[in-house]
Write a protein that holds these residues in place. Sequence first.
Motif, PDB file in Angstrom:
ATOM      1  N   ASN A  78      44.962  55.361  39.736  1.00  0.00           N
ATOM      2  CA  ASN A  78      45.372  56.159  38.543  1.00  0.00           C
ATOM      3  C   ASN A  78      46.355  57.322  39.196  1.00  0.00           C
ATOM      4  OD1 ASN A  78      44.569  54.304  36.669  1.00  0.00           O
ATOM      5  ND2 ASN A  78      42.579  55.631  36.446  1.00  0.00           N
ATOM      6  N   ALA A  79      45.760  57.986  40.277  1.00  0.00           N
ATOM      7  CA  ALA A  79      46.779  58.797  40.751  1.00  0.00           C
ATOM      8  C   ALA A  79      47.838  58.743  41.620  1.00  0.00           C
ATOM      9  CB  ALA A  79      45.686  59.916  41.740  1.00  0.00           C
ATOM     10  N   ILE A  80      47.964  57.441  41.967  1.00  0.00           N
ATOM     11  CA  ILE A  80      48.932  57.110  42.916  1.00  0.00           C
ATOM     12  C   ILE A  80      49.774  55.597  42.188  1.00  0.00           C
ATOM     13  CG2 ILE A  80      47.923  57.620  45.134  1.00  0.00           C
ATOM     14  CD1 ILE A  80      47.152  54.722  45.503  1.00  0.00           C
ATOM     15  N   LYS A  81      49.986  55.749  40.961  1.00  0.00           N
ATOM     16  CA  LYS A  81      50.496  54.609  40.344  1.00  0.00           C
ATOM     17  C   LYS A  81      51.896  54.067  40.830  1.00  0.00           C
ATOM     18  CE  LYS A  81      47.907  53.343  36.617  1.00  0.00           C
ATOM     19  NZ  LYS A  81      47.216  52.217  36.839  1.00  0.00           N
ATOM     20  N   THR A  82      52.753  55.111  41.106  1.00  0.00           N
ATOM     21  CA  THR A  82      53.991  54.823  41.413  1.00  0.00           C
ATOM     22  C   THR A  82      54.249  55.000  42.810  1.00  0.00           C
ATOM     23  OG1 THR A  82      54.627  56.747  40.832  1.00  0.00           O
ATOM     24  CG2 THR A  82      55.138  54.958  39.448  1.00  0.00           C
ATOM     25  N   LYS A  83      55.488  54.483  43.572  1.00  0.00           N
ATOM     26  CA  LYS A  83      55.693  54.438  44.891  1.00  0.00           C
ATOM     27  C   LYS A  83      55.979  55.937  45.156  1.00  0.00           C
ATOM     28  CE  LYS A  83      59.655  52.992  48.051  1.00  0.00           C
ATOM     29  NZ  LYS A  83      60.765  52.277  48.150  1.00  0.00           N
ATOM     30  N   GLY A  84      55.422  56.403  46.358  1.00  0.00           N
ATOM     31  CA  GLY A  84      55.582  57.663  46.698  1.00  0.00           C
ATOM     32  C   GLY A  84      54.404  58.582  46.542  1.00  0.00           C
ATOM     33  N   LYS A  85      53.864  58.141  45.727  1.00  0.00           N
ATOM     34  CA  LYS A  85      52.623  59.061  45.244  1.00  0.00           C
ATOM     35  C   LYS A  85      51.544  58.912  46.214  1.00  0.00           C
ATOM     36  CE  LYS A  85      52.987  60.466  40.722  1.00  0.00           C
ATOM     37  NZ  LYS A  85      52.163  61.397  39.798  1.00  0.00           N
TER      38      LYS A  85
ATOM     39  N   PRO B 111      33.604  36.835  52.429  1.00  0.00           N
ATOM     40  CA  PRO B 111      34.386  37.798  51.469  1.00  0.00           C
ATOM     41  C   PRO B 111      33.441  38.817  50.808  1.00  0.00           C
ATOM     42  CG  PRO B 111      33.951  35.855  50.285  1.00  0.00           C
ATOM     43  CD  PRO B 111      33.220  35.608  51.537  1.00  0.00           C
ATOM     44  N   ILE B 112      34.269  40.095  50.666  1.00  0.00           N
ATOM     45  CA  ILE B 112      33.428  40.695  49.594  1.00  0.00           C
ATOM     46  C   ILE B 112      33.794  40.443  48.136  1.00  0.00           C
ATOM     47  CG2 ILE B 112      33.125  42.788  51.261  1.00  0.00           C
ATOM     48  CD1 ILE B 112      35.778  44.096  49.866  1.00  0.00           C
ATOM     49  N   ILE B 113      32.934  40.535  47.365  1.00  0.00           N
ATOM     50  CA  ILE B 113      32.994  40.069  45.852  1.00  0.00           C
ATOM     51  C   ILE B 113      33.524  41.519  45.185  1.00  0.00           C
ATOM     52  CG2 ILE B 113      31.913  39.164  43.716  1.00  0.00           C
ATOM     53  CD1 ILE B 113      31.651  37.409  46.303  1.00  0.00           C
ATOM     54  N   VAL B 114      34.667  41.224  44.362  1.00  0.00           N
ATOM     55  CA  VAL B 114      35.134  42.180  43.316  1.00  0.00           C
ATOM     56  C   VAL B 114      35.381  41.521  42.169  1.00  0.00           C
ATOM     57  CG1 VAL B 114      36.625  43.494  45.463  1.00  0.00           C
ATOM     58  CG2 VAL B 114      37.433  41.450  44.023  1.00  0.00           C
ATOM     59  N   SER B 115      35.491  42.490  41.014  1.00  0.00           N
ATOM     60  CA  SER B 115      35.574  41.816  39.857  1.00  0.00           C
ATOM     61  C   SER B 115      37.129  41.721  39.456  1.00  0.00           C
ATOM     62  CB  SER B 115      35.099  42.856  38.577  1.00  0.00           C
ATOM     63  OG  SER B 115      35.802  44.075  38.663  1.00  0.00           O
ATOM     64  N   SER B 116      37.211  40.763  38.327  1.00  0.00           N
ATOM     65  CA  SER B 116      38.557  40.500  38.003  1.00  0.00           C
ATOM     66  C   SER B 116      39.401  41.738  37.089  1.00  0.00           C
ATOM     67  CB  SER B 116      38.386  39.455  36.694  1.00  0.00           C
ATOM     68  OG  SER B 116      40.020  38.891  36.720  1.00  0.00           O
ATOM     69  N   ASP B 117      38.570  42.733  36.769  1.00  0.00           N
ATOM     70  CA  ASP B 117      39.052  43.862  36.384  1.00  0.00           C
ATOM     71  C   ASP B 117      39.389  44.817  37.495  1.00  0.00           C
ATOM     72  OD1 ASP B 117      36.808  44.572  33.617  1.00  0.00           O
ATOM     73  OD2 ASP B 117      38.321  43.234  33.757  1.00  0.00           O
ATOM     74  N   GLN B 118      38.620  44.981  38.687  1.00  0.00           N
ATOM     75  CA  GLN B 118      39.086  45.553  40.004  1.00  0.00           C
ATOM     76  C   GLN B 118      40.459  44.885  40.488  1.00  0.00           C
ATOM     77  OE1 GLN B 118      35.368  45.066  42.093  1.00  0.00           O
ATOM     78  NE2 GLN B 118      35.056  47.384  41.810  1.00  0.00           N
ATOM     79  N   MET B 119      40.581  43.964  40.448  1.00  0.00           N
ATOM     80  CA  MET B 119      41.965  43.254  40.933  1.00  0.00           C
ATOM     81  C   MET B 119      43.065  43.571  39.938  1.00  0.00           C
ATOM     82  SD  MET B 119      41.253  41.819  43.599  1.00  0.00           S
ATOM     83  CE  MET B 119      42.942  41.381  43.913  1.00  0.00           C
ATOM     84  N   ALA B 120      42.636  43.713  38.423  1.00  0.00           N
ATOM     85  CA  ALA B 120      43.581  43.783  37.453  1.00  0.00           C
ATOM     86  C   ALA B 120      44.032  45.333  37.777  1.00  0.00           C
ATOM     87  CB  ALA B 120      43.209  43.623  36.309  1.00  0.00           C
TER      88      ALA B 120
ATOM     89  N   ARG C   3      46.649  45.554  40.428  1.00  0.00           N
ATOM     90  CA  ARG C   3      47.870  45.061  39.758  1.00  0.00           C
ATOM     91  C   ARG C   3      48.665  45.974  38.847  1.00  0.00           C
ATOM     92  NH1 ARG C   3      44.671  40.262  38.324  1.00  0.00           N
ATOM     93  NH2 ARG C   3      44.452  39.041  40.319  1.00  0.00           N
ATOM     94  N   SER C   4      47.885  47.052  38.637  1.00  0.00           N
ATOM     95  CA  SER C   4      48.511  47.953  37.660  1.00  0.00           C
ATOM     96  C   SER C   4      49.438  49.059  38.615  1.00  0.00           C
ATOM     97  CB  SER C   4      47.362  48.829  37.295  1.00  0.00           C
ATOM     98  OG  SER C   4      46.607  49.659  37.890  1.00  0.00           O
ATOM     99  N   LEU C   5      49.368  48.629  39.879  1.00  0.00           N
ATOM    100  CA  LEU C   5      50.136  49.608  40.651  1.00  0.00           C
ATOM    101  C   LEU C   5      51.597  49.184  40.539  1.00  0.00           C
ATOM    102  CD1 LEU C   5      47.960  49.846  44.048  1.00  0.00           C
ATOM    103  CD2 LEU C   5      48.639  51.809  42.688  1.00  0.00           C
ATOM    104  N   SER C   6      52.439  50.296  40.572  1.00  0.00           N
ATOM    105  CA  SER C   6      53.958  49.724  40.526  1.00  0.00           C
ATOM    106  C   SER C   6      54.517  50.026  41.953  1.00  0.00           C
ATOM    107  CB  SER C   6      54.687  50.798  39.383  1.00  0.00           C
ATOM    108  OG  SER C   6      54.070  50.530  38.029  1.00  0.00           O
TER     109      SER C   6
ATOM    110  N   VAL D 247      52.618  43.440  42.791  1.00  0.00           N
ATOM    111  CA  VAL D 247      51.868  42.254  43.037  1.00  0.00           C
ATOM    112  C   VAL D 247      52.427  41.272  43.737  1.00  0.00           C
ATOM    113  CG1 VAL D 247      50.837  42.404  40.606  1.00  0.00           C
ATOM    114  CG2 VAL D 247      53.046  41.174  41.167  1.00  0.00           C
ATOM    115  N   ASP D 248      51.606  40.183  44.467  1.00  0.00           N
ATOM    116  CA  ASP D 248      52.218  39.406  45.347  1.00  0.00           C
ATOM    117  C   ASP D 248      52.756  40.117  46.511  1.00  0.00           C
ATOM    118  OD1 ASP D 248      52.722  37.081  42.605  1.00  0.00           O
ATOM    119  OD2 ASP D 248      51.391  36.894  43.961  1.00  0.00           O
TER     120      ASP D 248
END
Length: 261
Positions: free
Chosen positions: A165-172, A215-224, A227-230, A242-243
């Motif tokens: 949440n503290a690094i949502k956008t590029k350069g943060k 692999p290490i196991i992560v939750s679908s929410d953790q992957m989401a 993906r919330s990064l911009s 993403v991708d």
Amino acid sequence: NYYPWGYDSDNGPDQWHKNYPIAKGRHQSPIEINNKEVHYDRSLLPWFASYDPGAAKTILNNGKTCRVVFDDSFDRSVLRGGPLPGVYRLRQLHFHWGSSDDHGSEHVVNGVRYAGELHLLHWNPKYSNYLDAVRRTDGIAVLAIFLQVGETPKPEMKRILEEINAIKTKGKEAPFPNFDPSILFPKSHDYWTYHGSFTTPPCEECITWIILRDPIIVSSDQMAKLRSLSKNAENEPNLPLVDNWRPTQPRYFRMVSASFL
Ligand SMILES: NS(=O)(=O)c1ccc(C(=O)N2CCN(Cc3ccccc3)C2)cc1
Ligand SMILES: [Zn+2]
């Protein structure tokens, strides 16, 4: 007219060779790992990570990935053993992920794509600095760990994802003190290893890859959460990060060795 590389159709992996000719080299990464073509090498040694949690400095969004940076001004956090000739200094870790849980990893194992891939980048201190090491075939070692979506996620991933949440956008960038990334490792240290390149420009062929089988196991929410990064800066229209993975490259005449039977 410098146009930054990325993962879109106009600046993506198929275009990189125009500014970075090495991208069409013979030792590029990632690759497909197929059990049938792997060399089971019983002489391969186990690898060891000795990381100092105090070396962790900051976490940042550079518009291409989420990266944690470590103090690499001395042999403070090191990787050794396995295929490596000596100790390599931990410099940063970062992730690659998809737009959905069914893809996102860079390396592909027997046709299996994972939701993501964690890379821990280390450089060989026999060279004067990182930029010198990048120009050497034994300059860099990357420990790669697949992220698999499952029901019992690894609690240790929470610390990194809480900072998103503290690094949502590029350069943060945000402080990220007191973190030992070895808490993210799976139980087994079994690995594949081969010689390859950066999976992003400049695609230098300087990397000894150490890819963990488990692999290490992560939750679908953790992957989401990832993906919330911009990939855009704060004051620009929102573009989801993403991708940010490169498709597999030709293996040519390279051997992939496995430390396990
Ligand atoms: N996915 S991966 O693990 O392969 C990976 C990809 C990129 C990077 C990375 O941050 N850089 C690659 C080169 N280095 C700086 C640099 C050095 C020489 C010339 C130009 C620029 C920045 C690290 C690891
Ligand atoms: Zn990477």
